[in-house]
Design a protein around this motif. Structure first.
Motif, PDB file in Angstrom:
ATOM      1  N   ALA A 177      23.897 -39.754  -3.817  1.00 37.74           N
ATOM      2  CA  ALA A 177      24.927 -39.388  -4.662  1.00 37.74           C
ATOM      3  C   ALA A 177      26.042 -37.585  -4.789  1.00 37.74           C
ATOM      4  CB  ALA A 177      24.400 -39.761  -5.827  1.00 37.74           C
ATOM      5  N   GLU A 178      26.648 -38.749  -5.586  1.00 41.02           N
ATOM      6  CA  GLU A 178      28.236 -37.450  -4.979  1.00 41.02           C
ATOM      7  C   GLU A 178      27.493 -36.256  -5.975  1.00 41.02           C
ATOM      8  OE1 GLU A 178      31.705 -35.548  -3.925  1.00 41.02           O
ATOM      9  OE2 GLU A 178      30.365 -37.846  -4.019  1.00 41.02           O
ATOM     10  N   ASN A 179      26.881 -35.081  -5.289  1.00 43.23           N
ATOM     11  CA  ASN A 179      27.134 -33.730  -6.117  1.00 43.23           C
ATOM     12  C   ASN A 179      25.035 -33.510  -6.165  1.00 43.23           C
ATOM     13  OD1 ASN A 179      28.966 -32.564  -6.391  1.00 43.23           O
ATOM     14  ND2 ASN A 179      29.228 -34.276  -8.152  1.00 43.23           N
ATOM     15  N   VAL A 180      24.120 -34.713  -5.150  1.00 44.22           N
ATOM     16  CA  VAL A 180      22.862 -34.195  -5.159  1.00 44.22           C
ATOM     17  C   VAL A 180      22.617 -34.247  -3.870  1.00 44.22           C
ATOM     18  CG1 VAL A 180      20.486 -35.807  -5.404  1.00 44.22           C
ATOM     19  CG2 VAL A 180      23.367 -36.535  -6.831  1.00 44.22           C
ATOM     20  N   GLN A 181      22.443 -32.698  -3.899  1.00 43.49           N
ATOM     21  CA  GLN A 181      22.174 -32.087  -2.233  1.00 43.49           C
ATOM     22  C   GLN A 181      20.892 -31.942  -2.162  1.00 43.49           C
ATOM     23  OE1 GLN A 181      23.565 -28.670  -4.169  1.00 43.49           O
ATOM     24  NE2 GLN A 181      25.390 -29.366  -3.549  1.00 43.49           N
ATOM     25  N   ASP A 193      17.989 -28.295   1.437  1.00 44.33           N
ATOM     26  CA  ASP A 193      19.185 -27.927   0.464  1.00 44.33           C
ATOM     27  C   ASP A 193      20.729 -28.847   1.297  1.00 44.33           C
ATOM     28  OD1 ASP A 193      20.677 -26.495  -1.447  1.00 44.33           O
ATOM     29  OD2 ASP A 193      19.990 -24.536   0.293  1.00 44.33           O
ATOM     30  N   ALA A 194      21.336 -28.636   0.592  1.00 43.72           N
ATOM     31  CA  ALA A 194      22.327 -28.743   1.711  1.00 43.72           C
ATOM     32  C   ALA A 194      24.100 -28.256   1.034  1.00 43.72           C
ATOM     33  CB  ALA A 194      22.398 -30.784   1.668  1.00 43.72           C
ATOM     34  N   LYS A 195      24.952 -27.911   1.790  1.00 40.86           N
ATOM     35  CA  LYS A 195      25.612 -28.045   1.255  1.00 40.86           C
ATOM     36  C   LYS A 195      26.771 -29.203   0.398  1.00 40.86           C
ATOM     37  CE  LYS A 195      27.920 -24.084   2.255  1.00 40.86           C
ATOM     38  NZ  LYS A 195      26.931 -22.991   2.055  1.00 40.86           N
ATOM     39  N   ALA A 196      26.745 -30.233   0.401  1.00 45.61           N
ATOM     40  CA  ALA A 196      27.401 -31.069  -0.336  1.00 45.61           C
ATOM     41  C   ALA A 196      26.158 -32.055  -0.514  1.00 45.61           C
ATOM     42  CB  ALA A 196      28.471 -31.731   0.401  1.00 45.61           C
ATOM     43  N   SER A 197      26.684 -33.684  -1.065  1.00 45.71           N
ATOM     44  CA  SER A 197      25.806 -35.246  -0.333  1.00 45.71           C
ATOM     45  C   SER A 197      25.558 -35.364   0.998  1.00 45.71           C
ATOM     46  CB  SER A 197      26.709 -35.781  -1.215  1.00 45.71           C
ATOM     47  OG  SER A 197      26.701 -35.372  -2.720  1.00 45.71           O
ATOM     48  N   PRO A 198      24.532 -35.237   1.813  1.00 48.74           N
ATOM     49  CA  PRO A 198      24.161 -35.077   2.400  1.00 48.74           C
ATOM     50  C   PRO A 198      23.663 -36.865   3.074  1.00 48.74           C
ATOM     51  CG  PRO A 198      22.103 -34.337   1.978  1.00 48.74           C
ATOM     52  CD  PRO A 198      22.863 -34.865   0.224  1.00 48.74           C
ATOM     53  N   VAL A 199      24.963 -36.613   4.232  1.00 49.96           N
ATOM     54  CA  VAL A 199      25.451 -37.937   4.993  1.00 49.96           C
ATOM     55  C   VAL A 199      24.585 -37.919   6.312  1.00 49.96           C
ATOM     56  CG1 VAL A 199      27.001 -39.312   5.295  1.00 49.96           C
ATOM     57  CG2 VAL A 199      27.807 -37.523   3.342  1.00 49.96           C
ATOM     58  N   ILE A 200      23.234 -38.833   6.004  1.00 46.93           N
ATOM     59  CA  ILE A 200      22.707 -38.850   7.438  1.00 46.93           C
ATOM     60  C   ILE A 200      23.192 -40.332   8.504  1.00 46.93           C
ATOM     61  CG2 ILE A 200      19.972 -39.368   8.285  1.00 46.93           C
ATOM     62  CD1 ILE A 200      21.076 -36.590   6.535  1.00 46.93           C
ATOM     63  N   SER A 201      23.049 -40.656   9.118  1.00 49.37           N
ATOM     64  CA  SER A 201      23.673 -41.472  10.200  1.00 49.37           C
ATOM     65  C   SER A 201      22.505 -42.233  10.965  1.00 49.37           C
ATOM     66  CB  SER A 201      24.522 -41.108  11.650  1.00 49.37           C
ATOM     67  OG  SER A 201      24.253 -40.421  11.638  1.00 49.37           O
ATOM     68  N   GLU A 202      21.649 -41.358  11.755  1.00 48.08           N
ATOM     69  CA  GLU A 202      20.360 -41.523  12.370  1.00 48.08           C
ATOM     70  C   GLU A 202      18.718 -40.585  12.045  1.00 48.08           C
ATOM     71  OE1 GLU A 202      19.789 -44.126  14.429  1.00 48.08           O
ATOM     72  OE2 GLU A 202      21.616 -44.928  13.677  1.00 48.08           O
ATOM     73  N   VAL A 203      18.159 -41.154  11.390  1.00 48.24           N
ATOM     74  CA  VAL A 203      16.531 -41.005  11.982  1.00 48.24           C
ATOM     75  C   VAL A 203      15.526 -42.243  12.859  1.00 48.24           C
ATOM     76  CG1 VAL A 203      14.028 -40.715  10.276  1.00 48.24           C
ATOM     77  CG2 VAL A 203      16.649 -40.324   9.541  1.00 48.24           C
ATOM     78  N   ILE A 232      32.786 -41.313  -0.531  1.00 50.21           N
ATOM     79  CA  ILE A 232      32.091 -40.249  -0.226  1.00 50.21           C
ATOM     80  C   ILE A 232      33.002 -38.808  -0.093  1.00 50.21           C
ATOM     81  CG2 ILE A 232      30.628 -38.306   1.737  1.00 50.21           C
ATOM     82  CD1 ILE A 232      28.889 -41.293   2.205  1.00 50.21           C
ATOM     83  N   SER A 233      33.049 -37.560  -0.417  1.00 50.68           N
ATOM     84  CA  SER A 233      34.534 -36.557  -0.365  1.00 50.68           C
ATOM     85  C   SER A 233      34.632 -35.665   0.829  1.00 50.68           C
ATOM     86  CB  SER A 233      34.500 -35.621  -1.221  1.00 50.68           C
ATOM     87  OG  SER A 233      35.390 -36.199  -2.994  1.00 50.68           O
ATOM     88  N   PRO A 234      34.659 -35.957   1.591  1.00 48.87           N
ATOM     89  CA  PRO A 234      34.743 -34.912   3.036  1.00 48.87           C
ATOM     90  C   PRO A 234      34.509 -32.826   1.954  1.00 48.87           C
ATOM     91  CG  PRO A 234      36.911 -36.275   3.498  1.00 48.87           C
ATOM     92  CD  PRO A 234      36.125 -36.916   1.922  1.00 48.87           C
ATOM     93  N   TYR A 235      33.651 -32.662   3.252  1.00 50.82           N
ATOM     94  CA  TYR A 235      32.965 -31.763   2.657  1.00 50.82           C
ATOM     95  C   TYR A 235      33.896 -30.432   3.810  1.00 50.82           C
ATOM     96  CZ  TYR A 235      30.722 -27.566   2.001  1.00 50.82           C
ATOM     97  OH  TYR A 235      30.211 -25.305   1.709  1.00 50.82           O
ATOM     98  N   GLY A 236      33.935 -29.306   3.255  1.00 53.24           N
ATOM     99  CA  GLY A 236      34.834 -27.696   4.893  1.00 53.24           C
ATOM    100  C   GLY A 236      35.168 -28.964   5.814  1.00 53.24           C
ATOM    101  N   ALA A 237      35.112 -27.704   6.857  1.00 53.87           N
ATOM    102  CA  ALA A 237      35.857 -27.859   7.817  1.00 53.87           C
ATOM    103  C   ALA A 237      35.725 -29.161   8.810  1.00 53.87           C
ATOM    104  CB  ALA A 237      36.158 -26.872   8.756  1.00 53.87           C
TER     105      ALA A 237
END
Length: 693
Positions: free
Chosen positions: A376-380, A453-463, A22-27
């Protein structure tokens, strides 16, 4: 702030196979910022000479001996915070008056000069030790504004403040947060050397998160109500801005900036009382559990941290009314988030990242914010589906992103399976560290979280899903111009009230029609479910004499019908002077005939509740007269400290005097750009107001 990916090693340490990393995104946040966000909820304490003088902003000319909290017990503060579920305490080590809660060698306005412990005390030492004993984080507020120090306003002051700051940061152990604001003297300007101040913090407390309008650690949320925006990015654009008057626009502070330059998450500051410092007059104005819940869901539940001010009283203790309310809030929050229903679900998801052992749907329900699921990468976009073996009922949804990799989600929805089809029950924008949705009760066997919608691939830790207990809504208490008292509440409740200050019971008088209450006093009310099965919190309101006989005295340019909104008993109606033509800059004044002679002990000014009207009064003068012609000197004048950020009713007391006429003069506005005045209500004080204990 330097971008960092400090958590990548930890987050990717789960025997991750070579594959779709996973590539970090933004600040990105620092390690300290991630740890800070995990605290979520902590205490603010305002304590100083203002505690004893009934001021919000002291002038620095007070006798330091006025500070004498005879029973000061920092362990009581820490114990209260711990029992309330808070994770730390930030204290006003030095407020604008310059008074230091420790014996600073850089000031002569400190506890050393006070009556407390014969000048031998040190509040910071006692509190830092108490925080350590109770496992709490310790933080400090130091205002660079100093209305006492003789060097303030000179080129040498910045170094004085830096030395003062170093003194605190090197004397009391680890500091988790350094709180700054940009308040500045209106007449004696000081150009603050923020790079110098920040360098002192970074050198001596490198893990401290620095608060201000522009961070760099965390930002003011743009109001003192504790409410973050429903959209809230943890990133902010800071170029060209500075703390205080030079801060970013209120909307940017409230919502952040999508793709902002730096990671500067929102901190939501609010007081449990109308003011920040203790006042006996506010003992019966502690916020209700319902109000505090609204604040919690609008702060922690909207990707912010909540710093809740609990002022220490004149004995040096947290008042019983405040601590009781904190415990009530803790019980409701514990009950609301006790049982995560998702643990009973089978979780499936679309677009799951392949060949990465750190990405699993099971991590969405493990209660560990350092583990996650990702597309997956680039799947937003993606869908997370929760399938239950039998129907579950829920009314809270909690989502979290793995923020160490950046904030990504721009839009999501929640759906339930109902009658064989999916029904959308919520649609929102950002998630960030934590997003909590308050919903009606829904019963279903399938819940879908749609990542739209997302800026990059969503990375969700908790639901998480919860069923919070029902809260009986506290009734609203109102009184009209004629003095008729009315109560309102939920349709399925019975409203019971008292007029003698006693606690309402189910056998107390039941409200069925307006009650005459023109002379005022204390009203208490509760809402009960039928047969008294459950009750709300007690609602309390204090009223002085009703403005039934009052009228506006005609004056040039004054529209009497419009001006009457200031004395109609309804704070929702506002007199605004924008259209009044005058020759002076801020001449606006209001003269009221009280309809008869009254023994006046003070007056009250209520500004407009929202920010739309503007014209909030800062500097004021109040005059009284027997005939409406001879006024003499003002019976009170001064400033409503901090009213721009905290626009609540202000009360000003003066020596009791009989009069029939009162004149309120708006000397200058809270916002220097506005040359008009707004008054929601102007009232008088004729009674000795009760202070509960």
């Amino acid at each position: 702030m330097k971008k960092t990916t400090y958590l990548l090693a930890a987050l990717l340490s789960c025997n991750m196979a070579v594959g779709q990393q996973i590539s970090p995104y933004g600040a990105l946040p620092s390690k300290a910022q991630v740890a800070w966000n995990d605290l979520e909820y902590y205490m603010f304490i305002h304590l100083g000479p203002n505690t004893f003088t009934n001021k919000e902003w002291g002038h620095g000319d007070e006798d330091p001996r006025v500070f004498n909290p005879s029973r000061l017990d920092a362990r009581q503060w820490a114990r209260t915070a711990k029992l309330a579920g808070m994770k730390g305490i930030v204290i006003t080590a030095k407020h604008h008056d310059g008074f230091c809660l420790w014996p600073s060698k850089y000031s002569k306005h400190t506890v050393r000069e006070s009556a407390w412990k014969n000048g031998k005390g040190d509040v910071l030492a006692e509190l830092s030790a108490a925080c350590k004993a109770y496992g709490l984080q310790f933080g400090v507020y130091l205002s660079p504004w100093d209305r006492n120090h003789p060097e303030y306003g000179t080129p040498t002051y910045n170094q004085v403040f830096a030395n003062t700051l170093k003194e605190v940061l090197t004397s009391y152990g680890p500091v988790f947060e350094q709180w700054f604001d940009g308040a500045n003297d209106g007449t004696k300007k000081q150009q603050y050397d923020w790079p110098l101040f920040h360098s002192v913090v970074h050198k001596h407390q490198p893990n401290a998160v620095i608060f201000s309008d522009v961070g760099p650690g965390c930002r003011w949320v743009g109001n003192e109500k504790g409410f973050a925006g429903t959209t809230n990015w943890s990133t902010l654009n800071v170029k060209g801005f500075s703390p205080g008057a030079g801060g970013p626009p209120a909307q940017s502070l409230n919502e952040g900036n999508e793709d902002g330059e730096q990671w500067i998450p929102a901190e939501c500051d609010v007081s449990i009382r109308p003011g920040w410092f203790y006042s006996p007059e506010t003992d019966n104005k502690v916020k209700s559990v319902t109000e505090l819940l609204d604040i919690y869901y609008a702060s922690v539940g909207r990707n912010g941290n909540l710093i809740l001010n609990v002022p220490v009283d004149r004995e040096g203790l947290i008042h019983p009314n405040d601590s009781t309310r904190l415990m009530e809030l803790r019980r409701v929050l514990d009950a609301s988030f006790k049982d995560n229903l998702v643990r009973k679900a089978v979780i499936t998801a679309t677009g799951t990242r392949k060949n990465n052992a750190a990405v699993k749907t099971t991590f969405l329900q493990d209660g560990n914010p350092a583990t996650y699921w990702a597309t997956a990468e680039n799947v937003q976009q993606g869908t997370i589906t929760l399938t239950f073996p039998k129907p579950v009922t829920f009314n809270r949804v909690v989502l979290q992103e793995a923020i160490a990799l950046g904030q990504r989600v721009k839009a999501f929805s929640v759906e339930i399976l109902e009658n064989g089809a999916f029904k959308e029950v919520a649609r929102e924008t950002t998630i960030g560290h934590k997003r909590i949705l308050r919903l009606p009760d829904y019963t279903t066997t399938v819940v879908r979280i749609q990542l739209l919608d997302a800026k990059a691939s969503p990375v969700i830790s908790e639901v998480q899903l919860f069923q919070a207990p029902e809260q009986v809504e506290r009734p609203q208490i109102r009184r009209d111009k004629a003095g008729a008292l009315s109560l309102s509440g939920a349709a399925d409740t019975e409203l019971r009230y008292t007029l003698d200050g006693s606690e309402p019971q189910y056998h107390s008088a039941r409200f069925t029609a307006p009650v005459a209450f023109a002379q005022g006093g204390t009203v208490k009310a509760k809402a009960f479910l039928p047969q008294g099965k459950a009750a709300s919190e007690t609602a309390t309101a204090y009223f002085d004499v009703a403005p039934a006989k009052w009228r506006i005295v005609p004056a040039p340019g004054i529209n009497e019908a419009e001006a009457a909104k200031a004395i109609d008993g309804d704070p929702a109606t506002v007199w605004v002077t924008k259209d009044i033509k005058t020759t002076e800059k801020h001449p606006h004044e209001l003269i009221v005939d009280l309809g008869g002679e009254l023994l006046l002990r003070g007056f009250s000014y209520t500004p407009p509740a929202g920010s739309d009207a503007g014209g909030v009064v800062y500097g004021y003068a109040c005059y009284i007269s027997q005939d409406g012609k001879s006024w003499g000197d003002p019976v009170a004048n001064g400033q409503f400290a901090n009213i721009r950020n905290n626009p609540v009713m202000q009360t000003v007391l003066f020596k009791a005097v009989s009069a029939r006429f009162i004149k309120f003069v708006a000397v200058n506005p809270a916002n220097e750009q506005e040359n008009w005045t707004s008054v929601a209500e102007l009232g008088v004080i004729t009674h000795d107001r009760p202070a509960e204990r």
